[in-house]
Structures are given as structure tokens and as C-alpha cells.
Design a protein around this motif. Sequence first.
Motif, mmCIF file in Angstrom:
data_model
loop_
_atom_site.group_PDB
_atom_site.id
_atom_site.type_symbol
_atom_site.label_atom_id
_atom_site.label_comp_id
_atom_site.label_asym_id
_atom_site.label_seq_id
_atom_site.Cartn_x
_atom_site.Cartn_y
_atom_site.Cartn_z
ATOM 1 N N SER A 53 -0.319 4.803 -0.860
ATOM 2 C CA SER A 53 -1.702 4.881 -1.044
ATOM 3 C C SER A 53 -2.203 5.298 0.515
ATOM 4 O O SER A 53 -1.227 5.303 1.473
ATOM 5 C CB SER A 53 -2.542 3.601 -1.074
ATOM 6 O OG SER A 53 -2.193 3.167 -2.504
ATOM 7 N N VAL A 54 -3.442 5.670 0.685
ATOM 8 C CA VAL A 54 -3.852 6.150 2.079
ATOM 9 C C VAL A 54 -4.933 5.566 2.243
ATOM 10 O O VAL A 54 -6.008 5.457 1.335
ATOM 11 C CB VAL A 54 -3.923 7.653 2.218
ATOM 12 C CG1 VAL A 54 -2.466 8.319 2.096
ATOM 13 C CG2 VAL A 54 -4.667 8.292 1.194
ATOM 14 N N VAL A 55 -5.652 5.296 3.483
ATOM 15 C CA VAL A 55 -6.857 4.834 3.837
ATOM 16 C C VAL A 55 -7.449 5.993 4.802
ATOM 17 O O VAL A 55 -6.676 6.268 5.807
ATOM 18 C CB VAL A 55 -6.805 3.610 4.634
ATOM 19 C CG1 VAL A 55 -8.226 3.129 4.770
ATOM 20 C CG2 VAL A 55 -6.073 2.548 3.744
ATOM 21 N N LEU A 56 -8.612 6.349 4.691
ATOM 22 C CA LEU A 56 -9.325 7.356 5.555
ATOM 23 C C LEU A 56 -10.620 6.524 6.286
ATOM 24 O O LEU A 56 -11.111 5.696 5.224
ATOM 25 C CB LEU A 56 -9.963 8.449 4.797
ATOM 26 C CG LEU A 56 -8.881 9.460 4.232
ATOM 27 C CD1 LEU A 56 -8.613 8.996 2.864
ATOM 28 C CD2 LEU A 56 -9.397 10.727 3.852
ATOM 29 N N GLY A 57 -10.625 6.954 7.505
ATOM 30 C CA GLY A 57 -11.912 6.373 8.016
ATOM 31 C C GLY A 57 -12.133 6.760 9.688
ATOM 32 O O GLY A 57 -11.504 7.838 10.042
ATOM 33 N N ASP A 58 -12.592 5.590 10.124
ATOM 34 C CA ASP A 58 -13.138 6.019 11.475
ATOM 35 C C ASP A 58 -12.302 5.165 12.578
ATOM 36 O O ASP A 58 -11.334 4.739 12.076
ATOM 37 C CB ASP A 58 -14.724 5.668 11.709
ATOM 38 C CG ASP A 58 -15.183 4.540 11.165
ATOM 39 O OD1 ASP A 58 -14.267 3.495 10.909
ATOM 40 O OD2 ASP A 58 -16.243 4.299 10.821
ATOM 41 N N ASP A 83 1.397 6.774 9.046
ATOM 42 C CA ASP A 83 1.399 7.694 7.798
ATOM 43 C C ASP A 83 0.494 7.472 6.607
ATOM 44 O O ASP A 83 0.210 8.246 5.814
ATOM 45 C CB ASP A 83 2.821 8.031 7.159
ATOM 46 C CG ASP A 83 3.490 6.511 6.681
ATOM 47 O OD1 ASP A 83 3.379 5.703 7.171
ATOM 48 O OD2 ASP A 83 4.253 7.051 5.473
ATOM 49 N N GLN A 84 0.031 6.258 6.644
ATOM 50 C CA GLN A 84 -0.890 5.695 5.545
ATOM 51 C C GLN A 84 -2.198 5.834 6.166
ATOM 52 O O GLN A 84 -3.026 5.513 5.240
ATOM 53 C CB GLN A 84 -0.320 4.321 5.118
ATOM 54 C CG GLN A 84 1.023 4.018 4.675
ATOM 55 C CD GLN A 84 1.452 2.563 4.335
ATOM 56 O OE1 GLN A 84 1.362 1.853 5.510
ATOM 57 N NE2 GLN A 84 1.849 2.260 3.147
ATOM 58 N N ALA A 142 -6.389 6.428 -2.808
ATOM 59 C CA ALA A 142 -7.275 6.677 -1.759
ATOM 60 C C ALA A 142 -8.333 5.992 -1.262
ATOM 61 O O ALA A 142 -9.316 5.762 -2.275
ATOM 62 C CB ALA A 142 -7.719 8.228 -1.382
ATOM 63 N N PHE A 143 -8.189 5.096 -0.316
ATOM 64 C CA PHE A 143 -9.570 4.448 0.310
ATOM 65 C C PHE A 143 -10.199 4.922 1.161
ATOM 66 O O PHE A 143 -9.448 5.239 2.370
ATOM 67 C CB PHE A 143 -9.006 2.802 0.706
ATOM 68 C CG PHE A 143 -8.031 2.081 -0.553
ATOM 69 C CD1 PHE A 143 -8.745 1.117 -1.229
ATOM 70 C CD2 PHE A 143 -6.737 2.442 -0.734
ATOM 71 C CE1 PHE A 143 -8.161 0.509 -2.322
ATOM 72 C CE2 PHE A 143 -5.841 1.696 -1.548
ATOM 73 C CZ PHE A 143 -6.557 0.933 -2.216
ATOM 74 N N PHE A 175 0.992 -1.226 0.143
ATOM 75 C CA PHE A 175 0.066 0.043 0.112
ATOM 76 C C PHE A 175 0.766 1.221 -0.156
ATOM 77 O O PHE A 175 0.210 2.364 0.259
ATOM 78 C CB PHE A 175 -0.998 -0.066 1.271
ATOM 79 C CG PHE A 175 -2.078 -0.859 0.921
ATOM 80 C CD1 PHE A 175 -3.224 -0.160 0.608
ATOM 81 C CD2 PHE A 175 -2.216 -2.139 1.278
ATOM 82 C CE1 PHE A 175 -4.517 -1.112 0.557
ATOM 83 C CE2 PHE A 175 -3.243 -2.991 1.090
ATOM 84 C CZ PHE A 175 -4.315 -2.512 0.901
ATOM 85 N N ARG A 176 2.179 1.135 -0.368
ATOM 86 C CA ARG A 176 2.990 2.231 -0.612
ATOM 87 C C ARG A 176 2.212 3.053 -1.444
ATOM 88 O O ARG A 176 2.149 2.886 -2.790
ATOM 89 C CB ARG A 176 4.329 1.888 -0.763
ATOM 90 C CG ARG A 176 5.325 2.985 -0.750
ATOM 91 C CD ARG A 176 6.897 2.635 -1.207
ATOM 92 N NE ARG A 176 7.139 1.941 -0.070
ATOM 93 C CZ ARG A 176 8.529 1.297 0.283
ATOM 94 N NH1 ARG A 176 9.150 0.755 -0.983
ATOM 95 N NH2 ARG A 176 8.729 0.628 1.303
#
Length: 264
Positions: free
Chosen positions: A97-102, A117-118, A145-146, A94-95
Motif C-alpha cells: 500500500s502507499v500513502v500520499l499527502g503533505d 517507500d510506502q 492507495a490512501f 501496509f505492505r
Amino acid sequence: MRTSETKKSSMPKLIGTIIVLIVLICVCGVFIFNLFRSNKKADYAASVVKENIAAVSDFNYSTVADIEKKIEEMEASESGSGTQQTGPDYRKIFRGSVVLGDSITEGLSAYGYLGADQVFCAIGGSVMNSADMFAQAAATYPKNAFMSYGMNDLGMYNGDEDLFIEQYRSLIEDFMKTSPNTKIFVNSISKPSDSKIESGGYFYKWEDYNKAIKKMCKELDVEYIDNTSILKEHPEFYAGDGVHVSTSYYPIWLEDMMDKAGLK
């Protein structure tokens, strides 16, 4: 007679002086040896630092993708003598890439699957309160971006999926304006446990929210990731509250995201 006695009395002083001089010479010799040895190490360390600075100075810091590409090139040029890792190296996969969430998303970094940092997340994270989080993630210009929101939004929007989607869409559109080359993926809401749904609140609306998310993704031309089968097939992954999940959930979720994004 006095001369003979004087010579005898001065002998111990002379011997003592000679011993002191010998000790001083030895101490100075050790000091000088260590000084040269220390300087030799310092020179070596300085040369290594200088070389590394020269390499880093060539980095293009404008985007995460550029930095990650440079790191990959540097790693590929190194002789491989490290230990073999058992299982996928998700941080490497997943280098860029980023994951956004709760707080469910937070488990990705909390359990060590991804680096801090991811993962951009917050306990109680909702599209209602995550505008800054989206802006920060977009400013890193990731390759992928996930996004994973909705569980907290079930209650925050009182079960109104239309209001939820209106805000979600706005955040995604702003993200795309900031980082137009990022490929967007939106995760479904994971199924709450049956007991959680029966306990009250708006948890029973999770399927309606997912339908709305899927429709939004089609309209925005972004990828929808359906993870609902994970907890249906593995109810043992539920944590005690029927919402959060155990560490066993995350590898399967990561595999779903990898498959959809073609990261394998």
C-alpha cells in the motif's frame, strides 16, 4: 689450521640460513592455511549469493503486489527465530500500500511507522502541485492507495472547495487509469486547532472541504475515511502550530485506515 678456522667461521652463516628457511616455511604455511580458509568462506558466501540470485531472478517486477507476495512467501518459509515486536508492525500491515499527502503525512515515515517507500509526500503538498507525486505512486501499482490532502489547499485555493475538488478528482481519475486495480481511500482533512482557526486565513473552511471530499468519494466510488474525531478527542496531539501533530496521532490514524481497508 686454516681449514679448521674456515669451518668455524662458516658455522654461524649456516645456522643463520637454517633459521631463515624455518621462518620462511612457517610464514608460507600460515599464508597457505589462511588462503584455504579464506577461500572456503568465499565459496560459502558465493553459494549463498548464487542461491539468493536464483530466488530473486524468479520475481515478477511488474507490480508492487507481486513483489510483496513473493517476499511474504519467502518470509513464511524461513524458520521463525526473530525477536517478537511489541505493537503492530505497520510496515508489514501496509505492505503493498502507499500513502500520499503533505507534511502531516510525512510523519508516517519520519516517525518510523511506515517505510519511506510506502509514503509519497512533500512539505507544502497540495493537489495543486502533486501531479508528479500521484504519477510516481500510481506507477508502483499498489494494492491500496490512501490519499491525504487539503490542509494546504485551504489557503492555496483561497477557501474555494469547488476548485480544490476539481483538481483532486482529476488526479484520482488519472491514478485510477494508470493503476485500475488499486483500491482508493481518501482521508478527511484533520481539524485545525481552535486557536489556528481563530488566527485568520481559510482554516475555518475545513469542514466545507471535508463535505466536498466525501461527496467526491461517493461520485468516484472510492472510500472516504473520516479522521476528524481524533483531534477532537485528543487536542493534546496538536503540535505548536495547531496544524501538525505529535507522534501519538499516527497510530490512531493508521488504525482508521486499517479498519476502512480491512487490513487487520
